[in-house]
Scaffold this motif. Structure first.
Motif, PDB file in Angstrom:
ATOM      1  N   LEU A 142       0.818  -1.205   0.000  1.00 48.84           N
ATOM      2  CA  LEU A 142       0.000   0.000   0.000  1.00 48.84           C
ATOM      3  C   LEU A 142       0.853   1.256   0.000  1.00 48.84           C
ATOM      4  N   SER A 143       1.929   1.213   0.747  1.00 53.73           N
ATOM      5  CA  SER A 143       2.811   2.367   0.776  1.00 53.73           C
ATOM      6  C   SER A 143       3.392   2.615  -0.606  1.00 53.73           C
ATOM      7  N   GLY A 163       0.666   4.026  -2.780  1.00 46.25           N
ATOM      8  CA  GLY A 163       0.359   5.400  -2.386  1.00 46.25           C
ATOM      9  C   GLY A 163       1.419   6.381  -2.839  1.00 46.25           C
ATOM     10  N   HIS A 164       2.633   6.006  -2.649  1.00 43.78           N
ATOM     11  CA  HIS A 164       3.732   6.890  -3.013  1.00 43.78           C
ATOM     12  C   HIS A 164       3.723   7.191  -4.514  1.00 43.78           C
ATOM     13  N   LYS A 181       0.523   9.135  -5.789  1.00 46.16           N
ATOM     14  CA  LYS A 181       0.564  10.527  -5.367  1.00 46.16           C
ATOM     15  C   LYS A 181       1.339  11.399  -6.331  1.00 46.16           C
ATOM     16  N   GLY A 194      -0.667  12.572  -9.093  1.00 47.80           N
ATOM     17  CA  GLY A 194      -1.916  13.266  -8.801  1.00 47.80           C
ATOM     18  C   GLY A 194      -3.129  12.361  -8.824  1.00 47.80           C
ATOM     19  N   ASP A 231      -5.700   9.683  -7.178  1.00 45.99           N
ATOM     20  CA  ASP A 231      -6.152   9.344  -5.840  1.00 45.99           C
ATOM     21  C   ASP A 231      -6.412   7.855  -5.727  1.00 45.99           C
ATOM     22  N   LEU A 232      -6.336   7.379  -4.510  1.00 45.27           N
ATOM     23  CA  LEU A 232      -6.540   5.956  -4.279  1.00 45.27           C
ATOM     24  C   LEU A 232      -7.893   5.709  -3.656  1.00 45.27           C
ATOM     25  N   LEU A 233      -8.659   4.893  -4.313  1.00 47.50           N
ATOM     26  CA  LEU A 233      -9.933   4.505  -3.745  1.00 47.50           C
ATOM     27  C   LEU A 233      -9.774   3.082  -3.226  1.00 47.50           C
TER      28      LEU A 233
END
Lengths: 348, 348
Positions: free
Chosen positions: B91-92, B95-96, B99, B102, B104-106
């Motif tokens: 997940l990290s 996410g990184h 990001k 630009g 987004d994570l749903l």
DNA sequence: CTGAAAGCGCTAACAT
DNA sequence: ATGTTAGCGCTTTCAG
């Protein structure tokens, strides 16, 4: 098999097929307003037949609601102040609860140095409410929260409180946790209990320290600030404090330690073991969080169980409530109970 | 201080203040099309002055793109086949990477029994692409993936492959991992190496078994299927296999075990310890994942490090590429390298 | 109980 | 280089 050309004006087709207006399709699909049962059926059937699903994008836009619950959390670059246990437990709680309400979770990772533009997320309408993990008592965080509040956005903190600032919070009774831990150690006969705390920017560090003090004072033993060490919640910092603790234990100045989280406790346990000092024999050790790791160490670690999963659930349901009934109630503060789990590391 | 009445037609005001049309405002804010530098400045200033931010909702709707990357993952009700380590690392990474673009994570949690309506998420336009964690080789999962593919939605699996099915995948070289582990054990002088595998619905279980077999056969030692046990990737299942393993070790039928993940390895290590058998002395033990827990056990656990964080990054950047250049390339399969981390548990 | 119609705020041709 | 304009697909008054 060949109806894969995803129609675009499907909705219109549905309305036609059912012999009603688009407005009625909307009413049926959203279950709002009065609709004759027969019409309802016709529409449902037409929708199914045409394999129609409304566009969430259009709905959100028309309703001016994203349907998203923001979850703001620190980006974990390999390792972090938060144990992954903490992280995944809370997230699971949030996910479970949000799901039941049909809300989606938007994960917002906050990189270390970055400005906290939480309010921006609301202004752009990316989220309708949010839950914030890992906030600290530092100006950048505090200001961002104040801004959120000023603009009236619904948000909730987990595990962090600000003195005199009425933010919505779901916290655990960390004070009681270390109170219990301290009492437990005293009952085991410990006389010189040390406290390995985390940074004071986290309110629960302060809470834990307070519980420790209270227990000592209740027992008529004055709190000695010299018996407090400070780490940064990492295993490494626990490990590094082993040097000084070893000396203290050997010279009889310490016979027990409470560490403000399991990671530090585990690091300390390992560091002391390398110096020939065994938890549960040469000294007593208690951690906090009751993470998975507490069961893995040798000896197993006594720890304070915190209902992280439940905290996630609680924060989420509060936020969802706030969205449906925008009754401006006073900020809430939930304080969940913790529980001391005694294992071998504290049984001297 | 009193300009908090969030205007609604702000954009129009910005256009007016800058003396341009709304279209130009859009151009400037999105940095598209030719714009005279001076106009650009005027618009930017007007926007800032009016504290204007475009509505993501409206943008998404107009662009017909949610700007969301879906992350589908199993809901972890307290405990799960996935270690939280695995989960948070991936997940990290996701996410990184997201990001930076630009996006987004749903987060989409998949409850155990529930139907896998992944395609639905695309049809409703909630997500533009997705990454799927924890998929298994079972009909419900497979069918859902086939459907996604049939409808042409960009998606990527992490750590799971389907024989003969060309899905986008980011995997690790699990085969090589257990190959190396097996060779390592043989070098330590182990002659009867057992394998504690996970469910075969996870492709990496099969991969790992294969590496083990290959190493044995390369060494001229035929693979003996009787030396394979199967758990479910939980610590409990590792713990429970201690009974039989203890007997095997005592009677000389086993002198080493490779467990398909750390959790099982740790459970086994604990179970055998309770029976007086010490890893690294009475038998050799290797786990897989190199999770945090591997460093906590006594003795520390030899394990196969898997770059989960990198896998998350890789999968994400691939998906984001697929979104910007919709060149229909063949499905990709990335296979990340793993690394054997030798600790005391395997040094007999 | 249902239909008609006016947006929601922004983007992207197309025109100039 | 910039203005005009036609939607994007759905919800939601307001009538009837």
């Amino acid at each position: 098999m060949d109806d894969l050309e995803e129609g675009l004006i499907r909705r219109k087709a549905v309305a036609q097929l059912a012999g009603v207006s688009e407005a009625t399709v909307s009413r049926v699909l959203n279950g709002v307003g009065p609709v004759k049962e027969e019409t309802r059926k016709r529409v449902m059937e037409a929708a199914k037949q045409l394999n129609y699903v409304p566009s969430a994008l259009a709905q959100q836009f028309a309703r001016q609601k994203s349907g998203n619950l923001g979850v703001i959390l620190p980006l974990l670059p390999k390792v972090n102040v938060f144990s992954t246990y903490y992280f995944s437990e809370i997230l699971s709680g949030i996910g479970h609860t949000a799901k039941q309400s049909g809300y989606d979770l938007l994960m917002l990772f906050r990189e270390p140095g970055e400005p906290r533009e939480y309010a921006h997320l609301f202004r752009t309408q990316k989220i309708d409410a949010c839950i914030i993990l890992g906030a600290q008592n530092i100006p950048s965080d505090y200001d961002a929260l104040k801004e959120l509040q000023r603009e009236g956005h619904p948000f909730c903190l987990i595990n962090q409180q600000y003195e005199g600032a009425p933010f919505n919070t779901v916290d655990a009774d960390h004070r009681m946790g270390s109170y219990d831990a301290t009492v437990h150690l005293m009952k085991q006969g410990c006389q010189r209990i040390w406290f390995l705390n985390g940074p004071s920017a986290f309110s629960n560090s302060l809470d834990r320290l307070e519980g420790y003090c209270q227990a000592l004072e209740t027992a008529g033993e004055p709190f000695d600030p010299n018996r407090v060490l400070v780490g940064n919640y990492s295993r490494k910092s626990g490990y590094e404090s082993a040097d000084i603790m070893a000396e203290l234990i050997r010279t009889g100045q310490a016979d027990a330690v409470i560490a403000a989280n399991d990671r530090m406790a585990i690091g300390l346990l390992q560091g002391l073991k390398e110096r020939g000092l065994i938890a549960g024999e040469d000294y007593a050790l208690v951690g906090c969080d009751d993470s998975d790791g507490a069961r893995l160490t040798d000896p197993p670690l006594t720890s304070i169980a915190v209902p992280f999963y439940e905290a996630g659930c609680e924060a989420t349901s509060r936020m969802l409530e706030a969205l449906t009934e925008p009754v401006l109630t006073a900020p809430f503060t939930a304080k969940l109970p913790v529980r001391l789990v005694v294992r071998a590391s504290s049984q001297v």
